[in-house]
Scaffold this motif. Structure first.
Motif, short mmCIF file in Angstrom:
data_model
loop_
_atom_site.label_atom_id
_atom_site.label_comp_id
_atom_site.label_asym_id
_atom_site.label_seq_id
_atom_site.Cartn_x
_atom_site.Cartn_y
_atom_site.Cartn_z
N ASP A 105 1.24 6.77 -1.68
CA ASP A 105 0.08 5.89 -1.46
C ASP A 105 -0.24 5.21 -2.78
O ASP A 105 -0.62 5.88 -3.76
N THR A 106 -0.10 3.89 -2.86
CA THR A 106 -0.28 3.19 -4.13
C THR A 106 -1.75 3.02 -4.50
O THR A 106 -2.05 2.61 -5.63
N ASN A 107 -2.66 3.35 -3.60
CA ASN A 107 -4.09 3.24 -3.91
C ASN A 107 -4.59 4.42 -4.72
O ASN A 107 -5.50 4.28 -5.55
N ILE A 164 2.19 10.77 0.35
CA ILE A 164 1.78 10.82 1.75
C ILE A 164 2.69 11.75 2.55
O ILE A 164 2.24 12.57 3.34
N ASN A 191 0.80 -1.22 0.00
CA ASN A 191 0.00 0.00 0.00
C ASN A 191 0.83 1.28 0.00
O ASN A 191 0.30 2.36 -0.25
N GLU A 192 2.13 1.15 0.29
CA GLU A 192 3.02 2.30 0.23
C GLU A 192 4.25 1.97 -0.61
O GLU A 192 4.76 0.86 -0.56
#
Length: 301
Positions: free
Chosen positions: A208-210, A215, A192-193
């Motif tokens: 933030d990979t979403n 971040i 997720n990061e």
């Protein structure tokens, strides 16, 4: 991780790459002498493997039976059998390969071709080149498949950005500006990061990979060291202790970062030009490669 552990080190005069897989061997890639030094778990040299011009990044196959080594001046990847410690094959990789990654399913290799501003995608089974993706930034270096294999993240030194590629369509879907001269990337927190080391900015960018948003940016400061000599390069991540270890290059230190709150908790003195980093599979030792002193530091975590 398996029951035992192999740690890879690449020790170069100007570049050091390091990754871990299982403590049976230590592999040290010597860029100027065109060799790989093999040490056992007691840190004793047991073999030297001649590779040809400028061996650099290394990765294991998913079953840990093969070691892939980028040999930049030969424009190929050497394949070493772990049992015999001999080169058994070569895979064409495009011009001037530097860093590569293997997809989570073990089917693809993506390698950065620094001089051509592109990456090459290779089929692991057939060892044939599938495609070349152009214009991935000036001097691409770091290459990482996302945890699900859907994307390939490429750090671009010259354009100060991370280029994100869709693995299936082979198209660039995003580009994120980071710090000056990004070098390596690291996925943590279940992917997720994505952390990026910015060598000339003395910082780390956390993405933030979403949603592909930044971040936080971490800036380092070591007492007695000039800011321009703080040059972050490589990472090691301990999920056990929830720490990220960042090598600081010419500052000769490793920063210890709390992965939860992003606090920089400590700076650990290593050797001259601390470059590569890896943890043993029990997270008890941090191994750091030091480019200017041509040695390794072993730190009790």
């Amino acid at each position: 991780m398996k029951v035992y552990e192999i740690i890879i080190f690449i020790i170069l005069n100007f570049f050091i790459f390091l990754s871990t897989v299982q403590s049976k061997y230590i592999f040290v890639s010597n860029e100027n002498s065109d060799t790989i030094t093999v040490l056992n778990k007691d840190k004793k040299i047991i073999k030297t493997i001649k590779t040809g011009g400028r061996p650099r990044d290394m990765k294991f196959s998913l079953d840990n039976t093969l070691l892939y080594v980028v040999v930049s001046e030969e424009n190929h990847i050497a394949v070493i059998d772990i049992n015999s410690l001999k080169i058994i094959n070569y895979i064409k990789s495009g011009d001037d390969p530097e860093i590569f990654d293997i997809s989570p399913d073990g089917k693809l290799i993506a390698v950065s071709n620094e001089d051509d501003n592109e990456i090459t995608i290779i089929d692991v089974k057939t060892q044939n080149k599938l495609t070349t993706i152009e214009n991935v930034g000036v001097e691409p270096e770091g290459v990482n498949f996302s945890k699900n294999g859907e994307f390939i993240y490429v750090t671009s030194e010259g354009t100060n950005s991370v280029v994100i590629i869709n693995t299936k369509t082979r198209e660039i879907v995003n580009e994120i500006l980071v710090g000056n001269r990004p070098r390596r990337g690291l996925f943590i927190k279940d992917g997720n990061e994505y952390w990026v080391s910015n060598e000339l900015s003395g910082s780390v960018t956390i993405i933030d990979t979403n949603n592909f948003n930044i971040i936080k940016t971490l800036n380092f400061s070591v007492q007695g060291i000039r800011d321009q000599n703080i040059t972050p390069v490589d990472f090691a991540y301990s999920s056990k202790f929830n720490k990220v270890y960042v090598t600081l290059g010419s500052a000769n230190h490793v920063a210890v970062v709390n992965a939860n709150n992003y606090d920089i908790e400590k700076y650990i003195l290593a050797g001259s030009r601390a470059w590569g980093a890896a943890l043993t599979n029990n997270d008890e030792e941090l191994i750091v490669t030091n480019g200017n002193s041509d040695d390794i530091s072993i730190i009790d975590v």
